[in-house]
Design a protein around this motif. Structure first.
Motif, mmCIF file in Angstrom:
data_model
loop_
_atom_site.group_PDB
_atom_site.id
_atom_site.type_symbol
_atom_site.label_atom_id
_atom_site.label_comp_id
_atom_site.label_asym_id
_atom_site.label_seq_id
_atom_site.Cartn_x
_atom_site.Cartn_y
_atom_site.Cartn_z
ATOM 1 N N ALA A 169 0.836 -1.235 0.087
ATOM 2 C CA ALA A 169 0.126 0.163 0.023
ATOM 3 C C ALA A 169 1.006 1.378 0.308
ATOM 4 C CB ALA A 169 -0.855 -0.011 1.265
ATOM 5 N N LEU A 170 2.006 1.354 0.795
ATOM 6 C CA LEU A 170 3.074 2.311 0.835
ATOM 7 C C LEU A 170 3.558 2.543 -0.431
ATOM 8 C CD1 LEU A 170 4.249 1.963 4.399
ATOM 9 C CD2 LEU A 170 2.856 3.679 3.639
ATOM 10 N N LEU A 171 4.017 1.402 -1.265
ATOM 11 C CA LEU A 171 4.419 1.758 -2.461
ATOM 12 C C LEU A 171 3.459 2.137 -3.402
ATOM 13 C CD1 LEU A 171 6.540 -1.541 -2.787
ATOM 14 C CD2 LEU A 171 7.531 0.683 -2.813
ATOM 15 N N PHE A 172 2.263 1.758 -3.395
ATOM 16 C CA PHE A 172 1.209 2.284 -4.148
ATOM 17 C C PHE A 172 1.128 3.879 -3.979
ATOM 18 C CE2 PHE A 172 -3.336 3.161 -5.120
ATOM 19 C CZ PHE A 172 -3.418 2.542 -6.498
ATOM 20 N N MET A 173 1.219 4.319 -2.794
ATOM 21 C CA MET A 173 1.044 5.874 -2.417
ATOM 22 C C MET A 173 2.312 6.534 -2.866
ATOM 23 S SD MET A 173 -0.499 5.528 1.371
ATOM 24 C CE MET A 173 -1.694 4.224 1.832
ATOM 25 N N SER A 174 3.281 6.113 -3.179
ATOM 26 C CA SER A 174 4.839 6.764 -3.508
ATOM 27 C C SER A 174 4.503 7.905 -4.450
ATOM 28 C CB SER A 174 5.838 5.877 -3.749
ATOM 29 O OG SER A 174 6.999 6.364 -3.757
ATOM 30 N N PRO A 175 4.104 7.650 -5.724
ATOM 31 C CA PRO A 175 3.813 8.672 -6.802
ATOM 32 C C PRO A 175 3.121 9.799 -6.113
ATOM 33 C CG PRO A 175 3.425 6.451 -7.689
ATOM 34 C CD PRO A 175 3.230 6.287 -6.234
ATOM 35 N N ALA A 176 1.940 9.652 -5.425
ATOM 36 C CA ALA A 176 1.167 10.661 -4.636
ATOM 37 C C ALA A 176 2.025 11.584 -3.914
ATOM 38 C CB ALA A 176 -0.188 10.306 -4.147
ATOM 39 N N LEU A 177 2.984 10.620 -3.050
ATOM 40 C CA LEU A 177 3.603 11.344 -2.250
ATOM 41 C C LEU A 177 5.186 12.355 -2.825
ATOM 42 C CD1 LEU A 177 4.759 8.746 0.621
ATOM 43 C CD2 LEU A 177 3.766 10.954 0.974
ATOM 44 N N LYS A 178 5.420 11.776 -3.940
ATOM 45 C CA LYS A 178 6.466 12.504 -4.730
ATOM 46 C C LYS A 178 6.038 13.851 -5.169
ATOM 47 C CE LYS A 178 9.836 12.075 -8.276
ATOM 48 N NZ LYS A 178 10.315 10.923 -9.385
ATOM 49 N N SER A 179 4.734 13.981 -5.649
ATOM 50 C CA SER A 179 3.752 15.033 -6.375
ATOM 51 C C SER A 179 3.382 15.800 -5.229
ATOM 52 C CB SER A 179 2.811 14.590 -6.987
ATOM 53 O OG SER A 179 1.717 13.810 -6.469
ATOM 54 N N GLY A 180 3.257 15.537 -3.886
ATOM 55 C CA GLY A 180 3.112 16.523 -2.791
ATOM 56 C C GLY A 180 1.625 16.209 -2.415
ATOM 57 N N ASN A 181 0.964 15.331 -2.550
ATOM 58 C CA ASN A 181 -0.470 15.140 -2.074
ATOM 59 C C ASN A 181 -0.543 14.979 -0.646
ATOM 60 O OD1 ASN A 181 -3.075 14.153 -1.597
ATOM 61 N ND2 ASN A 181 -3.229 13.300 -3.520
ATOM 62 N N LYS A 182 -1.306 16.083 0.057
ATOM 63 C CA LYS A 182 -1.055 16.206 1.522
ATOM 64 C C LYS A 182 -2.023 14.875 2.055
ATOM 65 C CE LYS A 182 -0.379 20.930 1.834
ATOM 66 N NZ LYS A 182 -0.846 22.322 2.412
ATOM 67 N N SER A 183 -3.154 14.742 1.582
ATOM 68 C CA SER A 183 -4.124 13.720 2.023
ATOM 69 C C SER A 183 -3.349 12.138 1.917
ATOM 70 C CB SER A 183 -5.441 13.428 1.102
ATOM 71 O OG SER A 183 -6.032 14.797 1.343
ATOM 72 N N VAL A 184 -2.594 11.964 0.857
ATOM 73 C CA VAL A 184 -2.080 10.777 0.724
ATOM 74 C C VAL A 184 -0.730 10.587 1.728
ATOM 75 C CG1 VAL A 184 -0.459 9.262 -0.631
ATOM 76 C CG2 VAL A 184 -2.611 10.020 -1.618
ATOM 77 N N ALA A 185 -0.094 11.848 1.821
ATOM 78 C CA ALA A 185 1.017 11.964 3.031
ATOM 79 C C ALA A 185 0.560 11.686 4.365
ATOM 80 C CB ALA A 185 1.682 13.410 2.672
ATOM 81 N N HIS A 186 -0.536 12.283 4.681
ATOM 82 C CA HIS A 186 -1.073 12.172 6.105
ATOM 83 C C HIS A 186 -1.439 10.687 6.322
ATOM 84 C CE1 HIS A 186 -1.158 16.194 6.186
ATOM 85 N NE2 HIS A 186 -1.131 16.174 7.422
ATOM 86 N N VAL A 187 -1.904 9.844 5.401
ATOM 87 C CA VAL A 187 -2.418 8.566 5.507
ATOM 88 C C VAL A 187 -1.187 7.667 5.521
ATOM 89 C CG1 VAL A 187 -3.181 6.511 4.044
ATOM 90 C CG2 VAL A 187 -4.473 8.547 4.096
ATOM 91 N N ALA A 188 0.030 7.783 4.682
ATOM 92 C CA ALA A 188 1.252 6.976 4.604
ATOM 93 C C ALA A 188 1.791 7.393 5.882
ATOM 94 C CB ALA A 188 2.038 7.944 3.851
#
Length: 156
Positions: free
Chosen positions: A68-87
């Motif tokens: 799941a964290l690997l799946f979130m990685s592109p959104a983290l790279k682009s700066g998505n705050k919601s995904v960052a908080h979930v991660a």
């Protein structure tokens, strides 16, 4: 920094190598810390699963969270705050759980008795320790990144 060789008349060449400074900071790239931690979770969880003869399904929790964290990685790279908080939340909870399991392996209660051989205790402690260490490091990078972004927003 500039490196240069002297002019060589026989070769008729002047060699200059320019080295760019490396200004990248890990705090600016939380996806790197996320990928390292997620890969550790997948590897350690699968190792734990396959080294245990009983093949406990609970050993697959860490690889599932790592995926799941690997799946979130592109959104983290682009700066998505919601995904960052979930991660950050997933990483923090799993680091706390693996830390608790690590302490149980390192300092078992006397009344509980030892059900595993010493080698199994050592292996479990190494796996839980690795997952805890990378989890805490990833949370540290996430939090440092949040703080740096907040400071840069206040400065501008």
């Amino acid at each position: 920094m500039l490196f240069a060789c002297k002019y060589n008349p026989t070769a008729l060449a002047l060699v200059t190598i320019h080295k760019r400074p490396n200004n990248m900071n890990i705090v600016e790239r939380p996806d790197i810390a996320n990928n390292i931690h997620a890969t550790t979770l997948v590897g350690a969880g699968l190792t734990s699963f396959f080294l245990n003869e009983k093949r406990p399904k609970t050993a697959l929790i860490a690889p599932a969270v790592g995926g799941a964290l690997l799946f979130m990685s592109p959104a983290l790279k682009s700066g998505n705050k919601s995904v960052a908080h979930v991660a950050v939340s997933l990483t923090s909870v799993l680091a706390a759980v693996t830390g608790q399991m690590l302490t149980k392996e390192l300092w078992p209660k006397k009344e509980a008795g030892s059900t595993f051989p010493k080698a199994v205790h050592n292996r479990r402690a190494a796996i839980f320790g690795t997952m805890t260490l990378t989890g805490l490091a990833a949370v540290g990078v996430y939090v440092a990144g949040f703080i740096a972004k907040r400071k840069s927003q206040k400065a501008s």
